[in-house]
Design a protein around this motif. Structure first.
Motif, PDB file in Angstrom:
ATOM      1  N   ILE A 116       5.821  13.960   1.123  1.00  0.00           N
ATOM      2  CA  ILE A 116       5.252  12.711   1.287  1.00  0.00           C
ATOM      3  C   ILE A 116       4.117  12.116   2.172  1.00  0.00           C
ATOM      4  CG2 ILE A 116       5.560   9.583   1.230  1.00  0.00           C
ATOM      5  CD1 ILE A 116       7.678  11.022  -0.730  1.00  0.00           C
ATOM      6  N   GLU A 117       3.523  12.290   1.269  1.00  0.00           N
ATOM      7  CA  GLU A 117       1.896  12.580   2.025  1.00  0.00           C
ATOM      8  C   GLU A 117       1.773  11.119   2.836  1.00  0.00           C
ATOM      9  OE1 GLU A 117      -2.703  12.670   0.454  1.00  0.00           O
ATOM     10  OE2 GLU A 117      -1.144  13.744  -0.641  1.00  0.00           O
ATOM     11  N   GLY A 118       0.628  11.697   3.869  1.00  0.00           N
ATOM     12  CA  GLY A 118      -0.168  10.439   4.417  1.00  0.00           C
ATOM     13  C   GLY A 118       0.793  10.170   6.367  1.00  0.00           C
ATOM     14  N   ARG A 119       0.049  10.614   6.613  1.00  0.00           N
ATOM     15  CA  ARG A 119       0.578  10.151   8.615  1.00  0.00           C
ATOM     16  C   ARG A 119       0.319   8.806   8.620  1.00  0.00           C
ATOM     17  NH1 ARG A 119      -4.277  10.581  13.523  1.00  0.00           N
ATOM     18  NH2 ARG A 119      -3.151   9.932  15.171  1.00  0.00           N
ATOM     19  N   ASP A 120      -0.039   7.655   7.948  1.00  0.00           N
ATOM     20  CA  ASP A 120       0.082   6.501   7.758  1.00  0.00           C
ATOM     21  C   ASP A 120       2.238   6.445   7.277  1.00  0.00           C
ATOM     22  OD1 ASP A 120      -0.345   6.741   5.485  1.00  0.00           O
ATOM     23  OD2 ASP A 120      -1.319   4.755   4.501  1.00  0.00           O
ATOM     24  N   PHE A 121       2.092   7.176   6.802  1.00  0.00           N
ATOM     25  CA  PHE A 121       3.564   7.088   5.881  1.00  0.00           C
ATOM     26  C   PHE A 121       4.371   7.705   7.304  1.00  0.00           C
ATOM     27  CE2 PHE A 121       7.682   9.175   4.352  1.00  0.00           C
ATOM     28  CZ  PHE A 121       7.567   7.563   3.277  1.00  0.00           C
ATOM     29  N   LYS A 122       4.197   9.079   8.092  1.00  0.00           N
ATOM     30  CA  LYS A 122       4.863   9.669   9.719  1.00  0.00           C
ATOM     31  C   LYS A 122       4.920   8.013  10.288  1.00  0.00           C
ATOM     32  CE  LYS A 122       4.049  10.656  14.068  1.00  0.00           C
ATOM     33  NZ  LYS A 122       3.505   9.877  15.030  1.00  0.00           N
ATOM     34  N   TYR A 123       3.932   7.243  10.605  1.00  0.00           N
ATOM     35  CA  TYR A 123       3.398   6.054  11.338  1.00  0.00           C
ATOM     36  C   TYR A 123       4.538   5.102  11.309  1.00  0.00           C
ATOM     37  CZ  TYR A 123       2.151   2.288  13.885  1.00  0.00           C
ATOM     38  OH  TYR A 123       2.335   1.088  15.084  1.00  0.00           O
ATOM     39  N   ALA A 124       4.738   4.983   9.803  1.00  0.00           N
ATOM     40  CA  ALA A 124       6.425   3.519   9.298  1.00  0.00           C
ATOM     41  C   ALA A 124       7.108   4.015   9.103  1.00  0.00           C
ATOM     42  CB  ALA A 124       5.721   3.624   7.404  1.00  0.00           C
ATOM     43  N   ASN A 136       0.758  -0.742   0.120  1.00  0.00           N
ATOM     44  CA  ASN A 136      -0.040   0.404  -0.011  1.00  0.00           C
ATOM     45  C   ASN A 136       1.015   1.134   0.080  1.00  0.00           C
ATOM     46  OD1 ASN A 136      -1.673  -1.407   0.580  1.00  0.00           O
ATOM     47  ND2 ASN A 136      -2.526  -1.246   2.386  1.00  0.00           N
ATOM     48  N   MET A 137       2.146   0.777  -0.071  1.00  0.00           N
ATOM     49  CA  MET A 137       3.184   1.728   0.842  1.00  0.00           C
ATOM     50  C   MET A 137       4.622   1.964  -0.421  1.00  0.00           C
ATOM     51  SD  MET A 137       4.019   3.638   4.723  1.00  0.00           S
ATOM     52  CE  MET A 137       2.082   2.943   5.596  1.00  0.00           C
ATOM     53  N   ASP A 138       4.579   1.224  -1.641  1.00  0.00           N
ATOM     54  CA  ASP A 138       5.660   1.136  -2.315  1.00  0.00           C
ATOM     55  C   ASP A 138       5.596   2.458  -3.184  1.00  0.00           C
ATOM     56  OD1 ASP A 138       6.888  -1.086  -1.872  1.00  0.00           O
ATOM     57  OD2 ASP A 138       5.454  -2.793  -3.186  1.00  0.00           O
ATOM     58  N   ASP A 139       5.376   3.390  -3.364  1.00  0.00           N
ATOM     59  CA  ASP A 139       5.124   4.327  -4.522  1.00  0.00           C
ATOM     60  C   ASP A 139       5.667   5.157  -3.501  1.00  0.00           C
ATOM     61  OD1 ASP A 139       4.327   2.792  -6.640  1.00  0.00           O
ATOM     62  OD2 ASP A 139       2.263   3.535  -6.225  1.00  0.00           O
ATOM     63  N   ARG A 140       4.892   5.718  -1.982  1.00  0.00           N
ATOM     64  CA  ARG A 140       5.636   6.853  -1.546  1.00  0.00           C
ATOM     65  C   ARG A 140       6.745   6.312  -0.719  1.00  0.00           C
ATOM     66  NH1 ARG A 140       0.741   7.479   2.060  1.00  0.00           N
ATOM     67  NH2 ARG A 140       0.657   5.543   2.221  1.00  0.00           N
ATOM     68  N   ASP A 173       9.152   7.153  -3.806  1.00  0.00           N
ATOM     69  CA  ASP A 173       9.775   8.610  -3.933  1.00  0.00           C
ATOM     70  C   ASP A 173      10.397   8.787  -2.652  1.00  0.00           C
ATOM     71  OD1 ASP A 173       7.899   8.230  -6.106  1.00  0.00           O
ATOM     72  OD2 ASP A 173       6.237   9.521  -5.085  1.00  0.00           O
ATOM     73  N   PHE A 174      10.136   8.161  -1.484  1.00  0.00           N
ATOM     74  CA  PHE A 174      11.065   9.132  -0.869  1.00  0.00           C
ATOM     75  C   PHE A 174      12.496   8.167  -1.087  1.00  0.00           C
ATOM     76  CE2 PHE A 174      12.338   7.983   3.810  1.00  0.00           C
ATOM     77  CZ  PHE A 174      12.698   9.193   4.096  1.00  0.00           C
ATOM     78  N   LEU A 175      12.210   7.573  -0.869  1.00  0.00           N
ATOM     79  CA  LEU A 175      14.289   6.759  -1.044  1.00  0.00           C
ATOM     80  C   LEU A 175      14.595   7.333  -2.370  1.00  0.00           C
ATOM     81  CD1 LEU A 175      13.682   3.054  -1.154  1.00  0.00           C
ATOM     82  CD2 LEU A 175      14.281   4.763   1.041  1.00  0.00           C
ATOM     83  N   LYS A 176      14.267   7.971  -3.544  1.00  0.00           N
ATOM     84  CA  LYS A 176      14.956   8.531  -4.885  1.00  0.00           C
ATOM     85  C   LYS A 176      15.670  10.426  -4.314  1.00  0.00           C
ATOM     86  CE  LYS A 176      11.802   7.381  -8.305  1.00  0.00           C
ATOM     87  NZ  LYS A 176      10.604   7.251  -9.082  1.00  0.00           N
TER      88      LYS A 176
END
Length: 188
Positions: A156-164, A112-116, A119-122
């Motif tokens: 990178i969008e999303g609170r779920d991304f911050k959590y991870a 569910n987060m692979d694209d984000r 993008d973050f790793l780039k």
């Protein structure tokens, strides 16, 4: 006596104005500001591999926390600062650490987060040098802004991304237990 008192007062005021914290060879500011948000150092630690310091990690929050679950679940502004202290830390190694960290944080369920995540790793594709620092800043309700040496790299969008992302250092299986303890203010 007045001279000694004046000297002590001047020293204390200077210390308060230039408040910084030393973690190994890294000096972290006690407070940082992103936009209109002023954050205070919650704690910090150093990652060492075979006795060699590689990078420090500091957590900045609006109030003090020592419970990682509260930090991970929080929808308040906060930031992690990573300071590179070894030439052994390269962009490819950092990307590898992040990728493994996301995989561990999400128990291998990154679809569910692979694209984000990609993008973050780039954002870490440019070469790293000793004394480079990265700020991973959570903007309340929005997502993570990443800065390198004070210059914005991306969002990178999303609170779920911050959590991870924050779970990489603050989860049950952190990338570095010393940094986790340091960020929580539990170890020096």
């Amino acid at each position: 006596m007045k001279i000694i008192t004046t000297f002590i007062l001047a020293f204390l005021l200077t210390s308060v104005v230039t408040a910084q914290v030393r973690i190994g060879d890294v000096v972290l500011p006690y407070k940082v500001t992103f936009g209109e948000e002023e954050l205070t150092l919650n704690g910090a630690g150093m990652r060492s591999i075979i006795g060699i310091d590689t990078y420090s990690g500091g957590l900045y929050t609006k109030q003090k926390f020592n419970d990682p679950k509260v930090i991970l679940d929080s929808d308040e502004p906060m930031s992690i600062r990573l300071n590179i202290v070894s030439k052994k830390v390269t962009n490819s190694r950092m990307i590898k650490v992040f990728r493994k960290g996301f995989d561990d944080a999400l128990f291998g369920n990154t679809e569910n987060m692979d694209d984000r995540i990609n993008d973050f790793l780039k954002l870490f594709s440019s070469p790293m040098q000793i004394n480079d620092y990265f700020d991973l800043v959570y903007i309340k309700g929005k997502g993570i802004k990443t800065f390198k040496n004070g210059e914005e790299l991306g969002f990178i969008e999303g609170r779920d991304f911050k959590y991870a992302l924050f779970k990489i250092w603050l989860g049950n299986e952190p990338a570095c237990k010393l940094i986790k303890g340091g960020m929580l203010g539990l170890s020096q």
